[in-house]
Scaffold this active site. Structure first.
Site, PDB file in Angstrom:
ATOM      1  N   THR A 178     -21.675 -37.844  18.532  1.00  0.00           N
ATOM      2  CA  THR A 178     -21.793 -36.948  19.686  1.00  0.00           C
ATOM      3  C   THR A 178     -22.531 -37.681  20.802  1.00  0.00           C
ATOM      4  O   THR A 178     -23.268 -38.640  20.535  1.00  0.00           O
ATOM      5  CB  THR A 178     -22.592 -35.680  19.336  1.00  0.00           C
ATOM      6  N   GLU A 232     -17.216 -32.387  16.562  1.00  0.00           N
ATOM      7  CA  GLU A 232     -17.207 -31.902  15.183  1.00  0.00           C
ATOM      8  C   GLU A 232     -15.877 -31.248  14.797  1.00  0.00           C
ATOM      9  O   GLU A 232     -15.660 -30.916  13.635  1.00  0.00           O
ATOM     10  CB  GLU A 232     -18.326 -30.852  14.996  1.00  0.00           C
ATOM     11  N   LYS A 283     -31.703 -16.552  29.602  1.00  0.00           N
ATOM     12  CA  LYS A 283     -32.070 -15.250  29.060  1.00  0.00           C
ATOM     13  C   LYS A 283     -33.082 -14.604  29.998  1.00  0.00           C
ATOM     14  O   LYS A 283     -34.211 -15.058  30.120  1.00  0.00           O
ATOM     15  CB  LYS A 283     -32.651 -15.406  27.654  1.00  0.00           C
ATOM     16  N   TRP A 287     -28.551 -11.836  28.324  1.00  0.00           N
ATOM     17  CA  TRP A 287     -27.982 -13.167  28.493  1.00  0.00           C
ATOM     18  C   TRP A 287     -27.155 -13.224  29.772  1.00  0.00           C
ATOM     19  O   TRP A 287     -26.340 -12.348  30.046  1.00  0.00           O
ATOM     20  CB  TRP A 287     -27.084 -13.508  27.305  1.00  0.00           C
TER      21      TRP A 287
HETATM   22  P1  ADP Z   1     -21.039 -33.760  23.146  1.00  0.00           P
HETATM   23  O1  ADP Z   1     -21.393 -32.628  22.217  1.00  0.00           O
HETATM   24  O2  ADP Z   1     -21.188 -35.081  22.557  1.00  0.00           O
HETATM   25  O3  ADP Z   1     -21.437 -33.525  24.561  1.00  0.00           O
HETATM   26  P2  ADP Z   1     -18.438 -32.892  22.775  1.00  0.00           P
HETATM   27  O4  ADP Z   1     -17.164 -33.329  23.347  1.00  0.00           O
HETATM   28  O5  ADP Z   1     -18.526 -32.770  21.321  1.00  0.00           O
HETATM   29  O6  ADP Z   1     -19.498 -33.811  23.313  1.00  0.00           O
HETATM   30  O7  ADP Z   1     -18.847 -31.532  23.472  1.00  0.00           O
HETATM   31  C1  ADP Z   1     -18.434 -30.327  22.945  1.00  0.00           C
HETATM   32  C2  ADP Z   1     -18.915 -29.232  23.829  1.00  0.00           C
HETATM   33  O8  ADP Z   1     -18.312 -29.314  25.108  1.00  0.00           O
HETATM   34  C3  ADP Z   1     -18.568 -27.871  23.307  1.00  0.00           C
HETATM   35  O9  ADP Z   1     -19.483 -27.459  22.325  1.00  0.00           O
HETATM   36  C4  ADP Z   1     -18.614 -27.035  24.588  1.00  0.00           C
HETATM   37  O10 ADP Z   1     -19.936 -26.665  24.895  1.00  0.00           O
HETATM   38  C5  ADP Z   1     -18.144 -28.004  25.643  1.00  0.00           C
HETATM   39  N1  ADP Z   1     -16.726 -27.797  25.948  1.00  0.00           N
HETATM   40  C6  ADP Z   1     -15.668 -28.404  25.415  1.00  0.00           C
HETATM   41  N2  ADP Z   1     -14.520 -27.962  25.968  1.00  0.00           N
HETATM   42  C7  ADP Z   1     -14.864 -27.026  26.873  1.00  0.00           C
HETATM   43  C8  ADP Z   1     -14.135 -26.184  27.782  1.00  0.00           C
HETATM   44  N3  ADP Z   1     -12.830 -26.221  27.881  1.00  0.00           N
HETATM   45  N4  ADP Z   1     -14.845 -25.339  28.548  1.00  0.00           N
HETATM   46  C9  ADP Z   1     -16.188 -25.292  28.472  1.00  0.00           C
HETATM   47  N5  ADP Z   1     -16.919 -26.057  27.661  1.00  0.00           N
HETATM   48  C10 ADP Z   1     -16.274 -26.912  26.858  1.00  0.00           C
END
Ligand code: ADP
Length: 550
Positions: free
Chosen positions: A180, A325, A435, A440
């Site tokens: 990540t 993940e 919050k 929220w």
């Molecule tokens: P990192 O966690 O390493 O920043 P990731 O690609 O795993 O990279 O990020 C995943 C996160 O990105 C998700 O948990 C979500 O919060 C955000 N995310 C992914 N796709 C979208 C989307 N289409 N719209 C909003 N948020 C998104």
């Protein structure tokens, strides 16, 4: 039924048997490189032999520090089909994090694009497990560098055998891994099995998902170093789709040119790139008409972006959601056939949601009490997932695994709503959630509404501490060039009134030059929170809304 293992070996074989004449196009260091799947196959087998000769055995991790190009695609297959694990290294991580992930994965060999040699060289003496470095370039030569005995990719391939006997693999064998981007703490590793990658490909190709097919010409802007470029290179190879790789340091102009020159039908990436390409297309400088769709993921696509692309360019934006993940595709937003009567505006609002769960996965959304929330489009809860391409743990990280994987579910950390039709809308990542007075507030919803203001280029809303309400929203706004200095904080607040609940209206609007980004181009809200901490303490002494800085 047969006990048949799903592996990338069969994916590669199909590409050769059925599509050996179809093309792969790659923006290489010295120009556009094109070859066929037939040639790609031969080079991939040569590369598998090279790996064997280098002493790579089953389960070994092999690092790649590379851009989106055809050599990286060869590595995408040669490493897993020979039983090793493709570890894509995020070239935008800081040196400390790169050292961490290479050492944590214990990479044995690293393949590096020639222009990234200085980065690798700067950390080389901190990588005890790395035995060999192979430099990738479009020539046999290796640029001068301080590394001991680097090898040339092209020279190794030229001297390698073209036949390769596949080792026996189980579908449960690891094929790839990715860490990540970790904006806080050290990165967490996720290992993808052959089975997960193949099943993810099947789902990604579905018409209701990315709707990929053989006739497509696909440009993944999303980096191959991050979550396998959303699985697109695997899926496209399986289908024999034409792949167009944007190469080193692609800029918006490069993307527009490649799309026009090579008649790309589908491009995929984060919103940052689509915001940068939009003016180039809108001005008529480039022609986007070959695109049947753009896949936007990684961060939210705003309603205004979706509307502009559709109305001004005639290009639909397909919104998809996933994470490292989850291999990654989980949600895709396409209107159901029963929704044909929705107005255009309602369709845009729907497209701005992250969408419906793809077949093969299960989800539940739970509130703070752990109980499932109602699907009313308003109540917020955390998205939990399980399925064949959802990770069950972090690599060699039992402590952090415990926090994220509970009772057979992945806790995504994303706070969402689900409407009565099942469309999931992300309100926030849990760490970014605001919050206020026990309620929220969705920063994503607020950002979306602010970005609908004609003067606003982009906006990020963050939480700042407040003595009475615990937290209040602060909006960081980047204005379009033509509007700089012409718009006041009050204009933004007036625009929001009536469009967002009263409690949600930010206490403060800050005009900034650009929104800081993470290594994969997402809003880096932690940096904004740090930057505006001072403003937060000012608020502690003031109940009145603050005005924007000039
Ligand atoms: P990192 O966690 O390493 O920043 P990731 O690609 O795993 O990279 O990020 C995943 C996160 O990105 C998700 O948990 C979500 O919060 C955000 N995310 C992914 N796709 C979208 C989307 N289409 N719209 C909003 N948020 C998104």
């Amino acid at each position: 039924m047969m006990a048949y293992d799903l592996t990338l070996q069969a994916v590669l074989e199909r590409a050769l048997r059925l599509y050996s004449k179809k093309e792969i196009i790659s923006r290489d260091f010295s120009g556009i490189f094109r070859y066929t799947y037939g040639d790609f196959y031969k080079r991939t087998l040569r590369l598998a032999n090279v790996l064997q000769d280098l002493g790579i055995t089953k389960g070994d991790r092999v690092g790649t520090l590379a851009w989106n190009n055809h050599r990286h695609l060869e590595l995408y297959f040669a490493i897993p089909i020979s039983g090793a694990v493709l570890h894509t290294l995020n070239l935008r991580l800081g040196p400390e994090q790169l050292v961490y992930i290479i050492n944590h994965a214990e990479d044995k060999v690293i393949f590096v694009d020639k222009d990234l040699l200085p980065l690798l060289q700067s950390i080389r003496d901190q990588l005890p497990t790395v035995e060999q470095i192979i430099v990738m370039s479009d020539t046999l030569e290796i640029p001068p560098c301080g590394l001991a005995n680097p090898l040339s990719y092209e020279a190794l391939l030229a001297g390698a055998r073209e036949t390769f006997s596949y080792p026996d693999l189980s579908e449960w064998d690891p094929a790839a891994m990715c860490y990540t981007t970790a904006t806080t703490g050290s990165p967490k590793g996720v290992v993808y099995t052959h089975r997960a990658l193949v099943l993810h490909c099947l789902a990604a190709c579905l018409p209701d998902c990315l709707n990929l097919h053989e006739a497509d010409r696909v440009l993944p802007f999303v980096p191959m170093f991050h979550v396998n470029a959303w699985g697109i290179p695997f899926a496209c190879t399986w289908l024999g789709a034409t792949q167009v790789f944007p190469g080193a340091r692609p800029q918006a102009e490069d993307i527009c040119r490649l799309i026009e020159d090579h008649k790309v039908t589908l491009a995929a990436g984060v919103p940052t790139i689509w915001m940068a390409t939009y003016p180039l297309w809108e001005s008529g400088k480039y022609d986007p008409s070959s695109l049947r769709e753009i896949v936007n993921g990684g961060s939210a696509a705003s309603v205004s972006m979706i509307r502009n692309y559709r109305e001004k360019l005639g290009v639909p934006i397909l919104h998809a959601y996933g994470m490292t993940e989850t291999t990654p595709v989980v949600l895709v937003s396409r209107p159901k056939s029963t929704m044909e009567n929705l107005s255009l505006e309602e369709k845009y609002q729907l497209s701005a949601k992250q969408g419906l769960l793809v077949p093969g996965l299960e989800m539940k959304v739970v509130g703070e009490d752990g109980r499932e929330i109602p699907w009313d489009g308003k109540t917020m809860g955390e998205l939990l997932l399980r399925g064949p391409w959802i990770a069950k743990e972090y690599y060699k990280d039992p402590v952090r695994s415990q926090d994220s994987f509970t009772e057979g579910w992945l806790r995504t950390g994303d706070i969402v709503t689900v409407d009565s039709e099942g469309y999931v809308g992300i309100a926030d990542r849990s760490k970014d959630l605001i919050k206020s007075g026990g309620e929220w507030i969705s920063s994503l919803d607020l950002e979306n509404t602010i970005m609908d203001h004609p003067a606003v280029l982009e906006a990020a809303v963050i939480a700042i501490p407040h003595p009475k309400w615990d937290e209040r929203p602060l909006a960081c706004v980047v204005l379009k060039q033509d509007y700089e200095g012409l718009v006041e904080a009050q204009d933004i607040l007036d625009f929001l009134r009536g469009k967002a609940p009263k409690l949600w209206i930010p206490d403060q609007v800050e005009f900034i030059e650009a929104i800081p980004r993470t290594s994969v181009g997402k809003f880096y809200k932690a940096a904004l929170r740090a930057r505006f901490a001072e403003a937060a303490s000012a608020l502690q002494t003031s109940e009145a809304p603050l005005r924007a800085k000039a």
